[in-house]
Design an enzyme around this catalytic site. Structure first.
Site, short mmCIF file in Angstrom:
data_model
loop_
_atom_site.label_atom_id
_atom_site.label_comp_id
_atom_site.label_asym_id
_atom_site.label_seq_id
_atom_site.Cartn_x
_atom_site.Cartn_y
_atom_site.Cartn_z
N HIS A 61 0.87 -1.18 0.00
CA HIS A 61 0.00 0.00 0.00
C HIS A 61 0.90 1.23 0.00
O HIS A 61 1.61 1.47 0.97
CB HIS A 61 -0.91 -0.01 1.23
CG HIS A 61 -1.83 -1.20 1.27
ND1 HIS A 61 -3.08 -1.20 0.68
CD2 HIS A 61 -1.66 -2.44 1.78
CE1 HIS A 61 -3.65 -2.38 0.86
NE2 HIS A 61 -2.80 -3.16 1.52
N LEU A 62 0.88 1.97 -1.10
CA LEU A 62 1.76 3.14 -1.21
C LEU A 62 1.01 4.44 -0.93
O LEU A 62 1.62 5.51 -0.86
CB LEU A 62 2.42 3.17 -2.59
CG LEU A 62 3.27 1.94 -2.95
CD1 LEU A 62 3.96 2.11 -4.31
CD2 LEU A 62 4.32 1.64 -1.87
N ASP A 153 -8.63 -5.29 -2.11
CA ASP A 153 -7.94 -5.51 -0.84
C ASP A 153 -8.22 -4.41 0.19
O ASP A 153 -8.28 -3.23 -0.14
CB ASP A 153 -6.44 -5.62 -1.05
CG ASP A 153 -5.72 -5.85 0.26
OD1 ASP A 153 -5.96 -6.88 0.90
OD2 ASP A 153 -4.93 -4.98 0.66
N ASN A 279 -5.09 -6.79 9.52
CA ASN A 279 -6.19 -7.51 8.91
C ASN A 279 -5.69 -8.35 7.74
O ASN A 279 -5.17 -7.76 6.79
CB ASN A 279 -7.22 -6.48 8.40
CG ASN A 279 -8.61 -7.02 8.44
OD1 ASN A 279 -8.85 -8.12 8.91
ND2 ASN A 279 -9.54 -6.24 7.91
N ASP A 306 2.20 -6.90 2.32
CA ASP A 306 1.04 -6.14 2.81
C ASP A 306 1.50 -4.89 3.57
O ASP A 306 0.89 -4.48 4.57
CB ASP A 306 0.10 -7.00 3.67
CG ASP A 306 -1.28 -6.35 3.82
OD1 ASP A 306 -1.54 -5.32 3.16
OD2 ASP A 306 -2.09 -6.86 4.61
N HIS A 310 0.55 3.78 8.14
CA HIS A 310 -0.55 4.60 8.67
C HIS A 310 0.02 5.81 9.40
O HIS A 310 1.04 5.70 10.09
CB HIS A 310 -1.41 3.78 9.63
CG HIS A 310 -2.29 2.79 8.94
ND1 HIS A 310 -3.31 3.15 8.09
CD2 HIS A 310 -2.28 1.43 8.95
CE1 HIS A 310 -3.90 2.06 7.62
NE2 HIS A 310 -3.28 1.00 8.11
N PRO A 324 -5.99 -0.91 10.90
CA PRO A 324 -5.20 -2.14 10.82
C PRO A 324 -4.08 -2.01 9.78
O PRO A 324 -4.25 -1.35 8.77
CB PRO A 324 -6.23 -3.18 10.38
CG PRO A 324 -7.23 -2.41 9.58
CD PRO A 324 -7.26 -1.02 10.17
O1 DOR Z 1 -4.17 -4.60 7.80
C1 DOR Z 1 -4.51 -4.26 6.68
N1 DOR Z 1 -4.26 -3.02 6.23
N2 DOR Z 1 -5.16 -5.13 5.90
C2 DOR Z 1 -5.69 -4.76 4.73
O2 DOR Z 1 -6.24 -5.59 4.07
C3 DOR Z 1 -5.62 -3.36 4.28
C4 DOR Z 1 -4.47 -2.68 4.87
C5 DOR Z 1 -4.48 -1.20 4.70
O3 DOR Z 1 -4.79 -0.69 3.61
O4 DOR Z 1 -4.11 -0.50 5.66
ZN ZN Z 2 -3.33 -5.23 1.88
#
Ligand code: DOR
Ligand code: ZN
Length: 451
Positions: A61-62, A153, A279, A306, A310, A324
């Site tokens: 996730h960028l 996702d 997650n 993954d 954040h 998450p």
């Molecule tokens: O923990 C997670 N974070 N699981 C996911 O599927 C999405 C991801 C996020 O985009 O932060």
């Molecule tokens: Zn993900």
């Protein structure tokens, strides 16, 4: 570039010469060929190091566009290069969602402009990731971004009819649906793995069956449609069992596991530190053992990070309000060494397969995940397996700091990451990309055509 005295796949020590972005010599002739070319050949000391094909992450996730406070394509690319990656697939849960040609091409262009890794966008399966109607998958596939992987996702494609149609659709261009397997009705309000620790902490549980039931359903749909299904971040022993059984029947299913699910268990949540909220959630020690075994025996095809950066205010708050997700790009290789290589579950050939060759193949990404051989693209990673380092979240290249490995001492450092024959990272420092002359030439000829 001449890499002196490294061990491709941890096997025989040799010299490797990369010229004009390609591997041109391996073995005794490499140093002589480098000497012939003279002073413009940089040398890297490969003593004691393992040479692998450049790592490829199928799941990161960028955050750009939209959450540039958490990560950007530039900062995520920097983390990737420092972690040994030469290519990264970017998940579409951005703002706006990457569900259109405009957004996937934007992400692709941002990646090219940064130039540290090849950034390959993943397209959303449904419009706005709302799970209501299919996005224009073929338009994204035909676009300049050449999207082949589609995923909602962060959310599951929960509607079985929509999932069936998506699988049928991507068969037209041999695309793949990467499913976030989470039955929403079984995970309403879920905060962590459903088990003894959740009961102690008074947090709503996320049962293993919520993951496994979707995987079982989707394997049946993939079997019926003959399409390619990829299952994101397997986290339970039962999930591995379902995938193993489907593969035995010949279903075209592939699966990934994250470094954090290979190392960390739900016990970590006892301190209510949301850095361990993710997650699917961290599971139990017996799940961890089963996931390691499944990666070792090929039931699980790949390791994907993954990587989920954040912002501080989304993570440093009470558990139930926290977002998450965990950082992964700079620590993935070290965690795989600790959990798989050191215990003897995977050799370096296995690491190359799980972290480079298979992710590139699943994502149909040309030029990556190729063997270390003459004539192949010069995308390689030089790893020092004997070195170790202590993770400090505040010193990672990500804009975010939410690493669950903070303070841990992990084995393996990246001595060099090389993209098309040029170093992007050397001994833990980024190397600024040089202007790409081949790309300039391509632009020149393009402007001539359009003039
Ligand atoms: O923990 C997670 N974070 N699981 C996911 O599927 C999405 C991801 C996020 O985009 O932060
Ligand atoms: Zn993900």
């Amino acid at each position: 570039m001449l890499i002196r005295g490294a061990a491709p796949y941890g096997e025989d020590v040799t010299d490797v010469l990369l010229t004009d972005g390609v591997i041109t010599h391996i073995g005794a002739g490499a140093a002589a060929a480098a000497a012939e070319r003279g002073a413009d050949v940089t040398e890297i000391d490969g003593d004691g190091a393992v040479l692998l094909p450049g790592l490829v992450d199928l799941h990161a996730h960028l955050r750009e566009p939209g959450r540039e406070d958490a990560e950007t394509v530039a900062s995520g690319s920097a983390a990737a290069a420092l972690g040994g990656y030469t290519a990264v697939f970017a998940m579409p849960n951005t703002r706006p969602v990457a569900d259109s040609v405009a957004v996937v091409e934007q992400v692709s262009r941002l990646g090219q402009a940064v130039g540290l890794v090849d950034v390959q966008p993943i397209g959303a399966v449904t419009v706005g990731r709302k799970g209501e109607r299919l996005a224009e998958l073929a338009a994204m596939a035909d676009s300049a971004a050449a999207v082949r992987v589609f995923s909602d996702d962060g959310d599951c494609v929960a509607d079985p009819l929509l999932m069936r149609r998506a699988l049928e659709y991507v068969r037209l261009f041999d695309g793949v649906i990467a499913q976030h397997a989470q039955e929403p009705r079984l995970t309403v309000g879920a905060q962590m793995h459903e088990g003894a620790v959740a009961a102690d902490l008074g947090l709503t549980g996320w049962p293993a069956a919520a993951e496994e039931s979707i995987i079982a359903r989707d394997c049946l749909l993939a079997e019926q449609t003959g399409s390619r299904l990829h299952v994101c971040h397997l986290s339970t022993a039962g999930a591995a069992r379902v995938v193993r059984e489907a593969k035995q029947r010949g279903v075209r299913v592939t699966a990934e596991v994250t470094p954090h699910h290979l190392l960390l268990a739900d016990e970590r949540a006892r301190g209510y530190d949301p850095v361990f909220k993710v997650n699917p959630p961290l599971r139990t020690d017996s799940d961890i053992a089963a996931l390691r075994g499944a990666l070792a025996d090929g039931t699980i095809d790949i390791v994907a990070t993954d990587h989920a950066p954040h912002a501080l205010h989304d993570k440093q708050c009470e558990w139930e309000a926290a977002a998450p997700g965990m950082l992964g790009l700079q620590t993935a290789l070290s965690v795989v060494i600790a959990t798989m290589v050191q215990p003897g579950l995977l050799d370096w050939r296995g690491v190359a397969a799980a972290m480079s060759e298979r992710p590139a193949r699943i994502g149909a990404l040309a030029g990556h995940g190729r063997p270390i051989a003459v004539g192949e693209p010069g995308n390689v990673t030089l790893v020092d397996p004997a070195a170790s380092w202590t993770v400090d979240g505040s010193r990672l290249a990500s804009l975010a700091t939410n690493t669950p490995f903070n303070g841990m001492t992990l084995p393996g450092t990246v001595r060099a990451t090389v993209l098309r024959g040029r170093p992007t990272a050397l001994d833990g420092e980024l190397v600024a990309p040089q202007p790409d002359s081949s790309r300039d030439r391509a632009t020149d000829s393009l402007s001539k055509v359009t003039a």
